[in-house]
Design a protein around this motif. Structure first.
Motif, PDB file in Angstrom:
ATOM      1  N   PHE A   1      -2.675   1.756  -1.783  1.00 56.66           N
ATOM      2  CA  PHE A   1      -2.489   1.998  -3.213  1.00 56.66           C
ATOM      3  C   PHE A   1      -1.008   2.003  -3.581  1.00 56.66           C
ATOM      4  N   LEU A   2      -0.204   2.625  -2.753  1.00 60.51           N
ATOM      5  CA  LEU A   2       1.220   2.753  -3.067  1.00 60.51           C
ATOM      6  C   LEU A   2       2.026   1.497  -2.764  1.00 60.51           C
ATOM      7  N   HIS A   3       1.668   0.795  -1.690  1.00 63.47           N
ATOM      8  CA  HIS A   3       2.536  -0.287  -1.213  1.00 63.47           C
ATOM      9  C   HIS A   3       1.894  -1.675  -1.203  1.00 63.47           C
ATOM     10  N   GLY A   4       0.598  -1.771  -1.431  1.00 59.74           N
ATOM     11  CA  GLY A   4      -0.051  -3.073  -1.488  1.00 59.74           C
ATOM     12  C   GLY A   4      -0.299  -3.717  -0.140  1.00 59.74           C
ATOM     13  N   ALA A   5      -0.765  -4.955  -0.184  1.00 59.17           N
ATOM     14  CA  ALA A   5      -1.132  -5.680   1.032  1.00 59.17           C
ATOM     15  C   ALA A   5      -0.006  -6.541   1.568  1.00 59.17           C
ATOM     16  N   LEU A   6       0.894  -6.959   0.678  1.00 53.00           N
ATOM     17  CA  LEU A   6       1.958  -7.872   1.093  1.00 53.00           C
ATOM     18  C   LEU A   6       3.273  -7.131   1.276  1.00 53.00           C
TER      19      LEU A   6
END
Length: 200
Positions: free
Chosen positions: A186-191
């Motif tokens: 949620f905070l940092h994403g997948a990429l």
């Protein structure tokens, strides 16, 4: 057309009718949708309950949604790929829920859970795990073009994507993400953020 092909064609015609008309659908309506005579339905299925059982068994199979996931073009942006995947997965679950609701209304809960060979699946949930694994693998493949930019392995991102999309659903019962993983996603994403060279 072989008897098995005819049965499959009738089931495919019945599925959308079951989801829109429920248990009230008639074999005559199924026959019209399939473009055949009602007698042909009864040559393929001894009664409406047998047709309903076959429809439930078909709805439980992940083949259609796996084919839809595999057909998503990998040359479009990742967000578009995942949006398309989410649409396919949610539509599959909607169809499944509708068909199972019809079976329940018709007094046939738990019926129709047979393989295409007519055998009941293993009682230990092996079929469900295999389906979940295949779904996760298909979603993981959608991350392949960004493999060098992923913050986590593609398989783990697929599991997290499914957990966010389908919270509390059985497909992730054996591989639930930890709260820390969900918060991190949620905070940092997948990429990963672009390197200075990529940003220049």
């Amino acid at each position: 057309m072989s008897p098995d092909e005819r049965r499959a064609m009738i089931v495919q015609a019945a599925l959308p009718l079951l989801t829109t008309r429920g248990a009230a659908v008639t074999t005559a309506q199924v026959a019209r949708a399939a473009g055949i005579g009602e007698a042909t339905v009864f040559r393929a299925f001894p009664d409406k309950d047998s047709l309903l059982d076959a429809a439930v068994a078909e709805a439980l199979r992940p083949d259609t949604v796996l084919a839809e996931l595999a057909a998503i073009p990998l040359d479009q942006p990742l967000a578009d790929r995942l949006t398309e995947a989410a649409g396919a997965l949610l539509a599959h679950l909607d169809r499944l829920g509708a068909v199972l609701a019809v079976a329940h209304t018709a007094g046939r809960p738990g019926r129709g859970r047979r393989t295409t060979s007519g055998d009941h699946p293993p009682p230990d949930g092996t079929g469900r795990r295999e389906s979940a694994d295949a779904t996760r693998t298909a979603v993981a493949a959608l991350f392949a073009p960004e493999a060098d930019r992923l913050r986590l392995p593609a398989d783990r991102l697929a599991a997290l994507f499914l957990a966010v999309l389908l919270p509390g659903r059985p497909p992730l019962a054996d591989d639930r993400p930890t709260p820390a993983e969900l918060v991190d996603l949620f905070l940092h994403g997948a990429l990963a953020p672009p390197t200075p060279e990529e940003s220049a």
